[in-house]
Write a protein that holds these residues in place. Structure first.
Motif, short mmCIF file in Angstrom:
data_model
loop_
_atom_site.label_atom_id
_atom_site.label_comp_id
_atom_site.label_asym_id
_atom_site.label_seq_id
_atom_site.Cartn_x
_atom_site.Cartn_y
_atom_site.Cartn_z
N ILE A 50 6.13 16.24 -3.08
CA ILE A 50 7.41 16.02 -3.70
C ILE A 50 8.30 17.27 -3.46
N PHE A 51 7.96 18.22 -3.53
CA PHE A 51 8.96 19.49 -3.45
C PHE A 51 9.03 20.07 -1.97
N THR A 52 10.27 20.53 -1.68
CA THR A 52 10.66 21.27 -0.38
C THR A 52 9.86 22.67 -0.76
N LYS A 84 7.86 13.79 14.36
CA LYS A 84 8.88 14.20 15.66
C LYS A 84 8.17 14.14 16.82
N SER A 85 6.88 14.34 16.60
CA SER A 85 5.97 14.64 18.19
C SER A 85 5.89 13.14 18.54
N GLN A 86 5.83 12.30 17.71
CA GLN A 86 5.38 10.96 18.23
C GLN A 86 6.58 10.15 18.73
N LEU A 87 7.65 10.22 17.93
CA LEU A 87 8.95 9.56 18.38
C LEU A 87 10.18 10.33 17.86
N PRO A 88 10.90 11.15 18.72
CA PRO A 88 11.72 11.81 18.28
C PRO A 88 13.11 11.12 18.09
N GLY A 89 13.86 11.28 17.02
CA GLY A 89 14.87 10.73 16.59
C GLY A 89 14.61 9.25 16.23
N GLY A 90 13.40 9.03 15.52
CA GLY A 90 12.98 7.67 15.14
C GLY A 90 13.80 7.37 13.85
N THR A 91 13.37 6.34 13.32
CA THR A 91 13.99 5.85 12.02
C THR A 91 12.56 5.57 10.88
N ALA A 92 12.95 5.74 9.60
CA ALA A 92 11.94 5.60 8.46
C ALA A 92 12.43 4.83 7.16
N PHE A 93 11.67 4.20 6.48
CA PHE A 93 11.94 3.62 5.41
C PHE A 93 10.75 4.70 4.47
N VAL A 94 11.49 5.35 3.55
CA VAL A 94 10.68 6.35 2.73
C VAL A 94 10.52 5.98 1.33
N ILE A 95 9.24 6.27 0.88
CA ILE A 95 9.12 6.25 -0.53
C ILE A 95 8.93 7.47 -0.80
N GLY A 96 9.50 8.41 -1.60
CA GLY A 96 9.03 9.73 -2.07
C GLY A 96 10.54 10.55 -2.54
N GLU A 97 10.08 11.56 -2.50
CA GLU A 97 11.36 12.37 -3.12
C GLU A 97 11.72 13.72 -2.15
N THR A 124 5.62 10.84 -5.35
CA THR A 124 7.07 10.84 -6.12
C THR A 124 6.31 10.36 -7.93
N ARG A 125 7.22 10.53 -8.86
CA ARG A 125 6.78 10.47 -10.13
C ARG A 125 7.90 9.18 -10.50
N ASN A 126 8.22 8.59 -9.69
CA ASN A 126 9.10 7.32 -9.94
C ASN A 126 9.02 6.04 -9.05
N TYR A 127 7.84 5.74 -8.89
CA TYR A 127 7.56 4.61 -7.99
C TYR A 127 8.12 3.50 -8.29
N SER A 128 8.72 2.79 -7.25
CA SER A 128 9.76 1.52 -7.86
C SER A 128 8.91 0.43 -7.24
N PHE A 129 8.75 -0.74 -7.95
CA PHE A 129 8.24 -2.12 -7.48
C PHE A 129 8.93 -2.43 -6.29
N VAL A 147 1.20 8.14 5.55
CA VAL A 147 1.18 8.42 4.43
C VAL A 147 1.15 10.03 4.35
N THR A 148 1.83 10.38 3.41
CA THR A 148 1.78 12.07 3.66
C THR A 148 0.32 12.76 3.06
N ASN A 149 -0.41 12.12 2.16
CA ASN A 149 -1.70 12.66 1.62
C ASN A 149 -2.37 11.60 0.95
N PRO A 150 -3.70 11.66 0.72
CA PRO A 150 -4.60 10.57 0.35
C PRO A 150 -4.81 10.84 -1.04
N ASP A 151 -4.26 11.76 -1.64
CA ASP A 151 -5.00 11.98 -3.24
C ASP A 151 -4.51 10.77 -4.03
#
Length: 265
Positions: A50-52, A84-97, A124-129, A147-151
């Motif tokens: 969530i946090f930087t 970045k190691s897999q695809l430098p300059g790639g694109t992403a749709f992100v769910i997160g903060e 994120t604390r604000n998951y959007s359907f 996925v960033t983490n499995p928790d």
């Protein structure tokens, strides 16, 4: 690696090791200062995306712990480093903060809802359907699922709440696609942390409070592993697993070097 005397670099979990409910645990401040004073390479690791690192540094400071932001390695930073190691300059749709979006921006990724290379799900604390529905459709159209983490759950003042792993499971059920999970217990997170501080597994230790993430990932990454009993693990929990850490300590205060006492002649 079996002996603590051979350790030159340190990785440590944050919650349950250095802090508990925003309060510094005994010995945490002294251990961090010991590493700083001796110039010992170290990183504080967390699956929190969530946090930087700057946010987390400020939160730790309010708990009485001085951890510079460049000494913090989150699952979001590890994910951005991996992509970045897999695809430098790639694109992403992100769910997160901010933690994951900032990390991906700084890694050179472009955020888009149109034909992205990756769908990245973070905490994120604000998951959007609507966002989850978009993610499902984009994965169905060929975007790779990260996925960033499995928790599965995270803490809150009212009790457990659904976290990244639970949302990822929903998306997997809808798409039939399993994600690649970067954070602990994937040793990938430890390897990227080692690279960041120029360390090698042969002379690095990992301190954690969870057998199922910190310790198993540390073992698989070839690190000296230390379990502390200030988090969720106790002796009964330890007995559930077929593997063991190199050391089990009551807390990080046991890692603080005692200064010799001068006696008057």
């Amino acid at each position: 690696m079996g002996r603590r005397e051979e350790v030159e670099c340190w990785l440590t979990d944050m919650d349950g090791v250095l802090v508990h409910e925003n309060h510094a645990l005994p010995g945490a401040a002294d251990l961090l200062q010991q590493w700083e004073d001796s110039g010992t390479p170290y990183l504080v690791l967390t699956n929190n995306s969530i946090f930087t690192a700057r946010d987390l540094s400020a939160r730790l400071r309010s708990s009485g712990l001085n951890v510079p932001e460049d000494r913090i390695w989150t699952s979001a930073l590890a994910t951005a480093d991996f992509l970045k190691s897999q695809l430098p300059g790639g694109t992403a749709f992100v769910i997160g903060e901010a933690g994951i979006t900032t990390a991906l921006h700084e890694a050179g990724f472009i955020m888009t809802e149109t034909n992205p290379d990756y769908v990245v799900v973070g905490e994120t604390r604000n998951y959007s359907f609507d966002a989850i529905t978009k993610a499902i459709r984009l994965i169905g159209d060929g975007a790779r699922f990260i996925v960033t983490n499995p928790d599965a759950t995270g803490p809150s003042k009212d009790g457990p709440m659904p976290a990244t792993g639970a949302i990822a499971a929903l998306i997997t059920k809808a798409t039939g696609m399993e994600p690649y999970v970067v954070g602990k217990p994937n040793p990938m997170m430890f390897r990227s942390a080692l690279n960041k501080i120029g360390a090698h597994s042969e002379n690095t230790a990992m301190i954690g409070d969870r057998m199922d993430t910190d310790i198993v990932a540390g073992i698989e990454a070839g690190l000296h592993t230390i379990l502390v009993l200030t988090g969720i693990s106790d002796q009964a929990e330890i007995q559930k697993y077929p593997f063991r850490p190199d050391e089990i300590l009551d807390g990080v205060h046991e890692l603080v070097r005692k200064e010799p006492v001068e006696t008057e002649l």
